[in-house]
Write an enzyme that holds these catalytic residues in place. Structure first.
Site, PDB file in Angstrom:
ATOM      1  N   GLU A  83      74.791 -25.768  26.418  1.00  0.00           N
ATOM      2  CA  GLU A  83      76.208 -26.126  26.438  1.00  0.00           C
ATOM      3  C   GLU A  83      76.599 -26.655  27.813  1.00  0.00           C
ATOM      4  OE1 GLU A  83      78.405 -23.047  23.472  1.00  0.00           O
ATOM      5  OE2 GLU A  83      77.509 -22.135  25.262  1.00  0.00           O
ATOM      6  N   GLU A 120      71.517 -17.631  17.175  1.00  0.00           N
ATOM      7  CA  GLU A 120      71.906 -18.902  17.799  1.00  0.00           C
ATOM      8  C   GLU A 120      71.193 -19.058  19.139  1.00  0.00           C
ATOM      9  OE1 GLU A 120      76.105 -20.964  19.373  1.00  0.00           O
ATOM     10  OE2 GLU A 120      76.132 -19.325  17.918  1.00  0.00           O
TER      11      GLU A 120
END
Length: 224
Positions: A116, A112
């Site tokens: 964010e 990943e």
């Protein structure tokens, strides 16, 4: 779909992108995600996509009281440049995101790469990545502006031996240790957390409904 189109794209949200993307619907991630993904929380309107966070009015899944929006690619993408134009949610306990992910649900290692926004302080952005499930690579970058106030572009380049993150076209951070290599799905979502108050602050539901807004996303493949 030809190989060139499946490898490289730039999409705007005033178009039908169903050949490339889908809205998650009717399930939840569990753990710290205190939402059920609902298709109706993905709204494409006036050239923008809004990913909504709200109280869940459908039959509750596992008793989870909130619904979130998530938009994900149908295909998997590897080394290359990933970019988004977005405006984040400003609210305690909320995450707005743009990332690439694959994991056990895809019969792959958990790889990943993340961009964010933690709603408790949207003057910063968090960069992170996981390689075969190993994380602890979080880095908070001070933007010098409030990401909830207007649209900006955010991107990252995936290479075999490094990741480079960009804000408004300027390289601001990089990593070169334990770099993930599995192709993953391009994803965007908005959700509220539970049990992670030290990270996100306690979720404040008073301002619901909330939305993160997106104008476009793009991917350019690198041959490595």
């Amino acid at each position: 779909m030809d190989n060139k189109r499946s490898r490289n794209f730039k999409i705007f949200f005033n178009e039908d992108n169903s050949e490339l993307f889908e809205a998650s619907d009717g399930w939840c991630n569990g753990s710290m995600f205190n939402v059920t993904w609902r298709r109706e929380n993905v709204i494409l309107q006036n050239g923008e996509m809004r990913l909504m966070l709200d109280r869940d009015t459908s039959d509750l899944v596992e008793g989870i009281p909130y619904s979130g929006g998530e938009y994900r690619s149908l295909n998997y993408y590897g080394f290359g440049k990933y970019e988004v134009s977005m405006r984040a949610v400003k609210n305690d306990g909320v995450v707005s995101s743009f990332f690439v992910y694959t994991g056990p649900s895809d019969n792959n290692p958990w790889d990943e790469v993340d961009i964010e926004f933690l709603g408790r302080d949207t003057t910063k952005v968090q960069f992170n990545y996981f390689s075969d499930g190993i994380g602890d690579h979080e880095y908070l970058y001070d933007l010098g502006f409030d990401a909830s106030k207007e649209f900006h572009t955010y991107s990252f380049e995936r290479h075999k031996r490094k990741i480079i993150w960009y804000v408004d076209g300027r390289a601001v951070y990089s990593a070169d240790t334990d770099i993930p290599g599995c192709p993953g799905k391009i994803m965007m979502n908005v959700w509220c957390g539970i049990g992670v108050d030290r990270w996100l602050n306690a979720f404040n539901e008073k301002a619901l409904p909330l939305s993160a807004e997106y104008r476009y996303i793009s991917f350019e493949s690198y041959d490595e």
